[in-house]
Design a protein around this motif. Sequence first.
Motif, mmCIF file in Angstrom:
data_model
loop_
_atom_site.group_PDB
_atom_site.id
_atom_site.type_symbol
_atom_site.label_atom_id
_atom_site.label_comp_id
_atom_site.label_asym_id
_atom_site.label_seq_id
_atom_site.Cartn_x
_atom_site.Cartn_y
_atom_site.Cartn_z
ATOM 1 N N ASP A 70 0.875 -1.184 0.000
ATOM 2 C CA ASP A 70 0.000 0.000 0.000
ATOM 3 C C ASP A 70 0.897 1.213 0.000
ATOM 4 O O ASP A 70 1.877 1.267 0.755
ATOM 5 N N ALA A 71 0.545 2.209 -0.838
ATOM 6 C CA ALA A 71 1.445 3.360 -0.935
ATOM 7 C C ALA A 71 0.710 4.602 -1.410
ATOM 8 O O ALA A 71 -0.343 4.529 -2.061
ATOM 9 N N LEU A 72 1.292 5.751 -1.073
ATOM 10 C CA LEU A 72 0.824 7.054 -1.519
ATOM 11 C C LEU A 72 1.990 7.828 -2.093
ATOM 12 O O LEU A 72 3.154 7.571 -1.756
ATOM 13 N N VAL A 73 1.683 8.767 -2.942
ATOM 14 C CA VAL A 73 2.688 9.711 -3.396
ATOM 15 C C VAL A 73 2.171 11.105 -3.115
ATOM 16 O O VAL A 73 0.985 11.400 -3.325
ATOM 17 N N TYR A 74 3.037 11.967 -2.583
ATOM 18 C CA TYR A 74 2.690 13.370 -2.377
ATOM 19 C C TYR A 74 3.205 14.127 -3.587
ATOM 20 O O TYR A 74 4.418 14.108 -3.869
ATOM 21 N N GLU A 75 2.310 14.801 -4.265
ATOM 22 C CA GLU A 75 2.680 15.558 -5.460
ATOM 23 C C GLU A 75 2.632 17.040 -5.184
ATOM 24 O O GLU A 75 1.707 17.536 -4.537
ATOM 25 N N LYS A 109 3.815 0.850 2.809
ATOM 26 C CA LYS A 109 4.127 -0.352 3.577
ATOM 27 C C LYS A 109 4.942 -1.276 2.686
ATOM 28 O O LYS A 109 4.518 -1.620 1.576
ATOM 29 N N VAL A 110 6.120 -1.680 3.147
ATOM 30 C CA VAL A 110 7.019 -2.496 2.328
ATOM 31 C C VAL A 110 6.352 -3.842 2.024
ATOM 32 O O VAL A 110 5.789 -4.487 2.911
ATOM 33 N N ALA A 111 6.421 -4.236 0.763
ATOM 34 C CA ALA A 111 5.757 -5.458 0.302
ATOM 35 C C ALA A 111 6.310 -6.686 1.033
ATOM 36 O O ALA A 111 7.523 -6.805 1.224
ATOM 37 N N PRO A 112 5.428 -7.626 1.427
ATOM 38 C CA PRO A 112 5.880 -8.839 2.134
ATOM 39 C C PRO A 112 6.930 -9.640 1.354
ATOM 40 O O PRO A 112 7.834 -10.211 1.949
ATOM 41 N N VAL A 113 6.805 -9.683 0.007
ATOM 42 C CA VAL A 113 7.764 -10.475 -0.776
ATOM 43 C C VAL A 113 9.167 -9.898 -0.651
ATOM 44 O O VAL A 113 10.164 -10.639 -0.634
ATOM 45 N N LEU A 114 9.268 -8.582 -0.527
ATOM 46 C CA LEU A 114 10.574 -7.939 -0.364
ATOM 47 C C LEU A 114 11.121 -8.202 1.037
ATOM 48 O O LEU A 114 12.315 -8.453 1.214
ATOM 49 N N LEU A 115 10.250 -8.150 2.038
ATOM 50 C CA LEU A 115 10.681 -8.445 3.404
ATOM 51 C C LEU A 115 11.166 -9.892 3.518
ATOM 52 O O LEU A 115 12.133 -10.188 4.228
ATOM 53 N N LYS A 116 10.500 -10.789 2.791
ATOM 54 C CA LYS A 116 10.891 -12.198 2.822
ATOM 55 C C LYS A 116 12.288 -12.393 2.264
ATOM 56 O O LYS A 116 13.074 -13.206 2.763
ATOM 57 N N ASP A 117 12.624 -11.627 1.210
ATOM 58 C CA ASP A 117 13.972 -11.712 0.622
ATOM 59 C C ASP A 117 15.049 -11.372 1.637
ATOM 60 O O ASP A 117 16.178 -11.853 1.548
ATOM 61 N N PHE A 118 14.699 -10.500 2.586
ATOM 62 C CA PHE A 118 15.676 -10.063 3.591
ATOM 63 C C PHE A 118 15.500 -10.797 4.922
ATOM 64 O O PHE A 118 16.151 -10.450 5.904
ATOM 65 N N ASP A 119 14.601 -11.794 4.953
ATOM 66 C CA ASP A 119 14.334 -12.553 6.184
ATOM 67 C C ASP A 119 13.872 -11.648 7.325
ATOM 68 O O ASP A 119 14.291 -11.798 8.478
#
Length: 800
Positions: free
Chosen positions: A650-655, A666-676
């Motif tokens: 989930d993410a937002l951008v401030y323009e 929120k950092v994606a779970p698949v990316l967190l899994k790569d880093f254990d």
Amino acid sequence: MKISNNWLKDFVKTELKTERIGEFLTDIGLEVEGIDKFESVKGSLEGIVVGKVLTCDKHPNADKLKKTTVNVGNGKVLNIVCGAPNVEAGQTVPVAVVGTKIYDKTGNFFEIKEAKIRGEVSQGMICAEDELGLSEDHGGIMVLDETKYEVGKNFADYFELANDEVFEIGLTPNRTDAMSHYGVARDLHAYLSTNQLKSQFNKIASEALNNEGSHDFTLEVEDAELAPRYIGAVIENIKVAESPTWLKDRLKAIGLSPINNVVDITNYILHGYGQPLHAFDADKIAGKKVKVGVVKPGTKFTTLDGVERTLNGSEIMIKDGKDTPMCIAGVFGGETSGVSDATKTIFLESAYFNPIAVRKGAKAHSLNTDASFRFERGVDPNITRTAITHAIRLIQEIAEGKLVGDLLEEYPKKIEDSYVILRFSKIEQILGTKIHREKVKEILKALEIQVLNEIPNGFEISVPAYRADVTREIDVIEEILRIYGYNKIDAPQKISFTPVKINANDQDELENNWARTLQSVGFNEVMNNSLTSVKDETDAVKLLNPLSNDLAFMRKSLLEGLLQNTVYNINRKNQDIKFFEFGKIYHKKEKYEERKQLALLVSGRDVAENWLQPKSAVSFYNLKAYVKVLLERLAIDYKEVALSDERFSDALVYEAEGKALVRIGKVAPVLLKDFDINQECYYAEIELELAQELRAKNELKFKDIPKFNKIRRDLALLIDKTVNYEDLYQTAKKNKSPFIKSINLFDVYEGKNLPEGKKSYAMSFELLNEEKTLEEKEISEVMDSLIKSFQKEFNAELRS
């Protein structure tokens, strides 16, 4: 890099203790990270004595054991229970007495103690060869020649055991001159001799060689740019065998495994003098011709490790008369041209290869050898002949080789020393202290830097070619400081400076301001390497000459570095994370892009656990609040827009002004899994250049505290679930009333008693007229205007 103390003292004679030498090496930039003890035989046979077996009888309680009495000298007779099948009375044997430590291959040991074995007292151990570390033989106890060994004497007295202390030096990549024992000794002597510490330096020179007859070999260097200097020698009657003990011990001390006398000699010269050598089986060189050049792209070549490699055509290759490649020059030898047990004649090579070409060849094939490590940084072109003559002498002595004919050499253009003008005023400016010109001259001489001419305010000097990293005046000053001693430069008693008014538009000021703000709320600043590895090479900027595969690309995002910091801390039980980093990211699109960002990452708890608030997990909204505090200092308008980014779930951008200023999510779970990482992480990145640009347009202004009170009014709106608070907020911001000072969402409700597809937002508005007290009529006009806008834009309904 490992440096043997015994080997070092072949070149520099000093009475200093090892620990003191280590301190001095560290002082001159050759940082000693540790000193290890080396023993050619683990334990150095301490506690082992020569004994004589007096009696040998069958053990009364065990069929495979024997009960012996052993004379170990000085009238002392020991009772020893022995299990060896070959033990007999009358033998002379090595005996480990009580208290002796017996080591295994891994370095672990057990101590000999007096004990009862099956009811019989045993006061020592009769040893086999492998138990003493003398060989792998465990066929039985070691039986000695009684005519050569005297009962009662220390067994170690009959062996030339090597005991050494080995420095582990964390060498910086630029110091190719110190990548050898000779180079380290040269640096150490320079320090000792200029600091009134006794030392004697044995400077090496070419050996006078005796050669016989002639040979038919020829040499051709096709491109002198690739191989500026190349020397070859033909040596016959080689007897390839095991190296003598002293040579094997030298190599073992620095972690090398002995192979055979010829290969061991080349390794000895490499680590002793810093000059890589390579020996070819001369009988396998077609046409008795050695050529140095390149081959066609796509040529197949099998290296010593048995791997077939496809050459790209840029590697420097050593070829035979038929242009068949024999070796990737300066990197790795070929499978078929190397020295074997059957070799009788060798062609020995000593050369200076182009560092850039060697580096490219090594990286192209992911090869990193002791030779390439030195060649690609630049070896000493003037030691090439000295090294090969020393190697030839050793081969003559150890392998009984015979040098035939003259050395073959190609050196068309001498590699010149560097010319530098050194100014005393510059030395004083950089060091902050005066060093007498005679002291400067003494240090230069010790570093083998020649003073060509003395000028009014300095020296014209010549820096030897082996110092490839010393080419400028500032480099020479650093060398002087290394040897003079950093510790001799006194810190000033006072520091004078002129305060400079900070420009409000200065980006450094913005970064410092934000850093202080983040530190005040518990964040810690981190700094990560800009070089990294990437899974997806799309848009990635790749280095032309990477140090390793793990450092082959410029980073595309600051997120990965912060996640590495996070898992490092979590693994050490620090699970509450608040990190920020200022750093650049790099992309390659139509052109190279380089942007500076501020990155924030939070995870774990926002507030430490306590009796009043036992749990307070950090959330997206905590990070969003921190970001908003930073943006308030810019005094700019921005809007929130939903963001789709594979890094976030989930993410937002401030323009701001149509450009992305902040990405937060929120950092994606698949990316967190790569880093254990097993806990949620929230990340934000702010574009610093854009933030500064916007800040410059909207300078902060200070106002007096209002004399009149604010008025608060609340609205409870029933709206569709698809409507975001940001939409309501932006609509309210567009209201023309000058009285609206703040807008806030203080309650959200979904569920029971609401129509399907609806939710309730409760918003508060603070109104203020800075000139007078607001009247109820003015307040009603503003609120009515807001309600109409919400009804028109979002079909909102008021809730009572």
